[in-house]
Motif scaffolding. Sequence first.
Motif, short mmCIF file in Angstrom:
data_model
loop_
_atom_site.label_atom_id
_atom_site.label_comp_id
_atom_site.label_asym_id
_atom_site.label_seq_id
_atom_site.Cartn_x
_atom_site.Cartn_y
_atom_site.Cartn_z
N ALA A 24 0.83 -1.22 0.00
CA ALA A 24 0.00 0.00 0.00
C ALA A 24 0.85 1.26 0.00
CB ALA A 24 -0.94 0.00 1.20
N LEU A 25 1.93 1.26 0.77
CA LEU A 25 2.74 2.46 0.88
C LEU A 25 3.65 2.68 -0.33
CD1 LEU A 25 3.68 2.44 4.66
CD2 LEU A 25 1.97 3.83 3.51
N PHE A 26 4.08 1.61 -0.98
CA PHE A 26 5.00 1.75 -2.10
C PHE A 26 4.32 1.74 -3.47
CE2 PHE A 26 8.08 0.30 1.15
CZ PHE A 26 8.89 1.41 1.11
N THR A 27 3.03 1.45 -3.51
CA THR A 27 2.30 1.51 -4.78
C THR A 27 1.88 2.97 -5.01
OG1 THR A 27 1.46 -0.72 -4.45
CG2 THR A 27 0.32 0.64 -6.06
N PRO A 28 2.29 3.53 -6.13
CA PRO A 28 1.98 4.95 -6.35
C PRO A 28 0.54 5.17 -6.83
CG PRO A 28 3.24 4.07 -8.18
CD PRO A 28 3.12 2.97 -7.17
N GLY A 29 0.11 6.41 -6.71
CA GLY A 29 -1.15 6.85 -7.30
C GLY A 29 -2.39 6.37 -6.60
N VAL A 30 -3.43 6.28 -7.41
CA VAL A 30 -4.76 5.97 -6.91
C VAL A 30 -4.82 4.58 -6.27
CG1 VAL A 30 -7.18 5.66 -7.57
CG2 VAL A 30 -5.84 7.52 -8.55
N VAL A 31 -4.16 3.61 -6.88
CA VAL A 31 -4.20 2.25 -6.35
C VAL A 31 -3.58 2.21 -4.96
CG1 VAL A 31 -3.41 -0.12 -6.70
CG2 VAL A 31 -4.20 1.22 -8.65
N GLY A 32 -2.44 2.85 -4.79
CA GLY A 32 -1.81 2.90 -3.48
C GLY A 32 -2.66 3.63 -2.47
N GLY A 33 -3.31 4.72 -2.90
CA GLY A 33 -4.19 5.45 -2.01
C GLY A 33 -5.38 4.62 -1.56
N LEU A 34 -5.98 3.91 -2.49
CA LEU A 34 -7.12 3.06 -2.14
C LEU A 34 -6.72 1.91 -1.22
CD1 LEU A 34 -9.04 2.97 -5.53
CD2 LEU A 34 -9.63 4.24 -3.46
N LEU A 35 -5.55 1.31 -1.48
CA LEU A 35 -5.07 0.25 -0.60
C LEU A 35 -4.79 0.78 0.80
CD1 LEU A 35 -2.62 -1.71 -2.93
CD2 LEU A 35 -4.75 -2.56 -1.95
N THR A 36 -4.22 1.97 0.88
CA THR A 36 -3.94 2.57 2.18
C THR A 36 -5.23 2.89 2.92
OG1 THR A 36 -1.93 3.52 1.24
CG2 THR A 36 -2.66 4.40 3.34
N LEU A 37 -6.22 3.40 2.22
CA LEU A 37 -7.52 3.68 2.86
C LEU A 37 -8.23 2.39 3.26
CD1 LEU A 37 -8.78 6.69 0.73
CD2 LEU A 37 -7.91 6.72 3.08
N ALA A 38 -8.08 1.33 2.48
CA ALA A 38 -8.65 0.03 2.86
C ALA A 38 -7.99 -0.49 4.13
CB ALA A 38 -8.50 -0.97 1.72
N LEU A 39 -6.69 -0.32 4.21
CA LEU A 39 -5.97 -0.72 5.42
C LEU A 39 -6.44 0.11 6.61
CD1 LEU A 39 -3.71 -2.51 6.53
CD2 LEU A 39 -2.12 -0.69 5.96
N ALA A 40 -6.68 1.39 6.40
CA ALA A 40 -7.19 2.26 7.46
C ALA A 40 -8.58 1.80 7.92
CB ALA A 40 -7.23 3.71 6.99
N ALA A 41 -9.39 1.33 6.99
CA ALA A 41 -10.72 0.83 7.35
C ALA A 41 -10.62 -0.42 8.23
CB ALA A 41 -11.53 0.52 6.09
N VAL A 42 -9.68 -1.28 7.93
CA VAL A 42 -9.47 -2.48 8.76
C VAL A 42 -8.98 -2.08 10.15
CG1 VAL A 42 -8.09 -4.58 9.01
CG2 VAL A 42 -9.08 -4.00 6.79
N VAL A 43 -8.06 -1.13 10.21
CA VAL A 43 -7.57 -0.65 11.50
C VAL A 43 -8.72 -0.02 12.29
CG1 VAL A 43 -6.07 1.06 12.61
CG2 VAL A 43 -5.19 -0.37 10.76
N ALA A 44 -9.59 0.73 11.62
CA ALA A 44 -10.73 1.35 12.30
C ALA A 44 -11.67 0.27 12.85
CB ALA A 44 -11.48 2.28 11.34
N ALA A 45 -11.91 -0.78 12.08
CA ALA A 45 -12.77 -1.87 12.55
C ALA A 45 -12.17 -2.55 13.77
CB ALA A 45 -13.00 -2.88 11.43
N LEU A 46 -10.87 -2.79 13.75
CA LEU A 46 -10.21 -3.38 14.91
C LEU A 46 -10.25 -2.45 16.11
CD1 LEU A 46 -7.10 -5.06 13.28
CD2 LEU A 46 -8.99 -6.20 14.41
N LEU A 47 -10.10 -1.17 15.86
CA LEU A 47 -10.14 -0.18 16.93
C LEU A 47 -11.51 -0.18 17.61
CD1 LEU A 47 -8.48 2.11 18.26
CD2 LEU A 47 -9.54 3.66 16.63
#
Length: 78
Positions: A24-47
């Motif tokens: 997620a962090l090393f993929t550039p552009g929109v795909v990396g941004g979406l992967l990072t936001l998906a990871l944030a959603a998982v972290v939010a669910a765990l939180l």
Amino acid sequence: MANRLARANPTGVFLVTLVVVLVALFTPGVVGGLLTLALAAVVAALLVTTWANQPPRLRLVRLLVLTVLVTAGLVKLF
């Protein structure tokens, strides 16, 4: 969900999470941004799931991680 977390292999979860974070962090552009936001959603669910069981200091750290992930994802998108 808490039962699934308790039964999960910690090493496997760590390795999968590490791979997802690095991709997620090393993929550039929109795909990396979406992967990072998906990871944030998982972290939010765990939180949300584990909020009551965590001490205040750990809650703060998790909120900081969530904030960094959302910020990084939005920066990659725009």
